[in-house]
Design a protein around this motif. Structure first.
Motif, PDB file in Angstrom:
ATOM      1  N   GLU A 184       0.608  -0.922  -0.410  1.00 31.85           N
ATOM      2  CA  GLU A 184       0.024   0.048  -0.301  1.00 31.85           C
ATOM      3  C   GLU A 184       0.896   1.194  -0.127  1.00 31.85           C
ATOM      4  N   GLY A 185       0.170   2.806  -0.246  1.00 32.74           N
ATOM      5  CA  GLY A 185       0.725   3.738  -0.591  1.00 32.74           C
ATOM      6  C   GLY A 185       0.657   4.894  -1.453  1.00 32.74           C
ATOM      7  N   PHE A 186       1.157   5.308  -1.346  1.00 39.90           N
ATOM      8  CA  PHE A 186      -0.037   6.903  -1.518  1.00 39.90           C
ATOM      9  C   PHE A 186       0.960   7.218  -2.932  1.00 39.90           C
ATOM     10  N   GLY A 187       0.667   7.717  -4.033  1.00 41.36           N
ATOM     11  CA  GLY A 187       0.800   8.316  -5.422  1.00 41.36           C
ATOM     12  C   GLY A 187       0.912  10.010  -5.624  1.00 41.36           C
ATOM     13  N   PRO A 188       1.017  10.202  -6.791  1.00 40.76           N
ATOM     14  CA  PRO A 188       1.223  12.301  -6.866  1.00 40.76           C
ATOM     15  C   PRO A 188      -0.591  12.664  -6.914  1.00 40.76           C
ATOM     16  N   ARG A 219       8.786  -0.630  -4.812  1.00 37.42           N
ATOM     17  CA  ARG A 219       9.432   0.722  -3.435  1.00 37.42           C
ATOM     18  C   ARG A 219      10.477   1.508  -4.513  1.00 37.42           C
ATOM     19  N   HIS A 220      11.363   0.609  -5.335  1.00 37.67           N
ATOM     20  CA  HIS A 220      11.714   1.989  -6.091  1.00 37.67           C
ATOM     21  C   HIS A 220      11.019   2.618  -6.754  1.00 37.67           C
ATOM     22  N   LEU A 221       9.988   1.666  -7.721  1.00 35.51           N
ATOM     23  CA  LEU A 221       9.388   2.143  -8.554  1.00 35.51           C
ATOM     24  C   LEU A 221       8.832   3.523  -7.696  1.00 35.51           C
ATOM     25  N   MET A 222       7.472   3.327  -6.717  1.00 38.87           N
ATOM     26  CA  MET A 222       7.048   4.236  -5.937  1.00 38.87           C
ATOM     27  C   MET A 222       7.643   5.857  -5.463  1.00 38.87           C
ATOM     28  N   THR A 223       9.512   5.066  -5.262  1.00 39.30           N
ATOM     29  CA  THR A 223      10.502   6.195  -5.169  1.00 39.30           C
ATOM     30  C   THR A 223      10.515   7.692  -6.592  1.00 39.30           C
ATOM     31  N   LYS A 224      10.847   5.783  -7.582  1.00 37.75           N
ATOM     32  CA  LYS A 224      11.020   6.661  -9.178  1.00 37.75           C
ATOM     33  C   LYS A 224      10.838   7.804  -9.314  1.00 37.75           C
ATOM     34  N   TYR A 225       8.911   7.782  -9.162  1.00 38.88           N
ATOM     35  CA  TYR A 225       7.693   8.846 -10.150  1.00 38.88           C
ATOM     36  C   TYR A 225       6.752   8.718  -8.958  1.00 38.88           C
ATOM     37  N   SER A 261      -4.902  17.799 -16.708  1.00 37.45           N
ATOM     38  CA  SER A 261      -3.223  18.387 -16.241  1.00 37.45           C
ATOM     39  C   SER A 261      -2.090  18.025 -15.089  1.00 37.45           C
ATOM     40  N   ASN A 262      -2.782  17.780 -14.267  1.00 35.32           N
ATOM     41  CA  ASN A 262      -2.267  16.782 -13.726  1.00 35.32           C
ATOM     42  C   ASN A 262      -2.141  15.250 -13.079  1.00 35.32           C
ATOM     43  N   ALA A 263      -2.505  14.663 -14.240  1.00 38.83           N
ATOM     44  CA  ALA A 263      -2.661  13.532 -14.287  1.00 38.83           C
ATOM     45  C   ALA A 263      -1.463  12.320 -15.190  1.00 38.83           C
ATOM     46  N   SER A 264      -0.881  13.008 -15.593  1.00 44.93           N
ATOM     47  CA  SER A 264       0.362  12.168 -16.187  1.00 44.93           C
ATOM     48  C   SER A 264       1.172  11.209 -15.029  1.00 44.93           C
ATOM     49  N   LYS A 265       1.780  12.279 -14.103  1.00 44.32           N
ATOM     50  CA  LYS A 265       2.551  11.502 -13.243  1.00 44.32           C
ATOM     51  C   LYS A 265       1.547   9.835 -12.796  1.00 44.32           C
ATOM     52  N   ILE A 266       0.601  10.476 -12.005  1.00 44.46           N
ATOM     53  CA  ILE A 266      -0.173   9.201 -11.757  1.00 44.46           C
ATOM     54  C   ILE A 266      -0.229   8.019 -12.431  1.00 44.46           C
ATOM     55  N   LEU A 267      -0.259   8.443 -13.525  1.00 38.80           N
ATOM     56  CA  LEU A 267      -1.023   7.393 -15.164  1.00 38.80           C
ATOM     57  C   LEU A 267       0.737   6.823 -14.833  1.00 38.80           C
ATOM     58  N   ASN A 268       2.062   7.618 -15.060  1.00 42.01           N
ATOM     59  CA  ASN A 268       2.690   6.708 -15.378  1.00 42.01           C
ATOM     60  C   ASN A 268       2.988   5.749 -14.945  1.00 42.01           C
ATOM     61  N   LEU A 269       3.157   6.682 -13.063  1.00 38.20           N
ATOM     62  CA  LEU A 269       3.202   5.429 -12.000  1.00 38.20           C
ATOM     63  C   LEU A 269       2.543   4.429 -12.100  1.00 38.20           C
ATOM     64  N   MET A 270       1.259   4.497 -12.387  1.00 35.32           N
ATOM     65  CA  MET A 270       0.344   2.874 -12.163  1.00 35.32           C
ATOM     66  C   MET A 270       0.718   2.284 -13.404  1.00 35.32           C
ATOM     67  N   GLU A 271       0.637   2.809 -14.647  1.00 39.90           N
ATOM     68  CA  GLU A 271       1.836   2.392 -15.471  1.00 39.90           C
ATOM     69  C   GLU A 271       2.483   0.762 -15.266  1.00 39.90           C
TER      70      GLU A 271
END
Length: 246
Positions: free
Chosen positions: A88-92, A114-120, A212-222
């Motif tokens: 579990e965690g939090f994204g942008p 953990r690396h993916l969550m932090t990186k994105y 307009s603020n969604a790209s970071k979230i979608l990138n992390l999810m993908e």
């Protein structure tokens, strides 16, 4: 119905791309094995396995592949021993993320997640940090073409489903997880085209995110979805058109 967000639609449209990469079969095979391991190889006595087999058939997995991996999971044939975990965690934008994972090396997997969550732009949290924001539900998608909505409503309620919503392409039916496979099977018998039948974590409340603020979230999810050990992923955001946000 809570949780039928644009992210769900995005996942649905990505299914064909995932299949080309072999991701869908890999995830289903793991679920078949773990379901058989935890509840035995008899689908009549194992609702989770029955659901997994239903999902496999909906993805056009060959019957011998299904049978072989059920046997592996039950210990009747030699196979990989997968462990089932949730992260579990939090994204942008503060959106909540919960992942179901199956792995044969949890130390490697948690380090990679953990690396993916932090990186994105996200951060991995403790167990329970976001789980309370979700509920586990059966989610059945059927094709809406040539379907009479009133007849469908009567059928799904008769079969014990909770509710359904629809758009121009398909209907999403919500149910108790324990009877999801049974409902999907009965809908197929009634002539409906069942596209998918899954157990998912559905958010109780939605955070609306400006596109307009969604790209970071979608990138992390993908990136998380592409990880081989991530079986499923849920979040509590919905994309909204920035032009109509106000």
């Amino acid at each position: 119905m809570a949780g039928h967000s644009k992210w769900a639609n995005i996942k649905h449209k990505k299914a064909a791309q995932d299949a080309k990469r072999g991701k869908v079969f890999t995830k289903i095979i793991k679920e078949l094995m773990v379901a058989a391991k935890t509840g035995g190889s008899d689908p009549e006595a194992n609702p989770r396995l029955r659901q997994a087999i239903s999902t496999a058939k909906a993805a056009n997995m060959p019957s011998d592949t299904i049978s072989r991996n059920v046997q592996k999971g039950a210990g009747e044939l030699e196979g990989v021993d997968y462990e089932e975990l949730s992260y579990e965690g939090f994204g942008p934008e503060g959106v909540a993320i919960i992942m179901d994972v199956m792995t044969d090396n949890k130390n490697r997997t948690v380090a990679e997640i953990r690396h993916l969550m932090t990186k994105y732009g996200g951060n991995l949290g403790e167990n329970g940090s976001v789980a309370w924001m979700f509920e586990k539900l059966g989610q059945i998608i059927i094709e809406s073409e040539s379907v009479n909505e009133e007849n469908l409503l009567n059928d799904v309620l008769e079969l014990g489903a909770n509710d359904f919503i629809g758009d121009d392409q398909d209907f999403l039916i919500s149910s108790d997880p324990s009877i999801t496979a049974e409902i999907a099977e009965n809908l197929e018998k009634k002539g409906y085209n069942v596209i998918s039948s899954k157990i998912e974590m559905v958010p109780k409340n939605i955070i609306k995110v400006d596109d307009s603020n969604a790209s970071k979230i979608l990138n992390l999810m993908e990136k998380l979805e592409e990880h081989d050990d991530v079986q499923s992923i849920a979040s509590n955001f919905e994309l909204i058109d920035s032009n109509s946000a106000n």
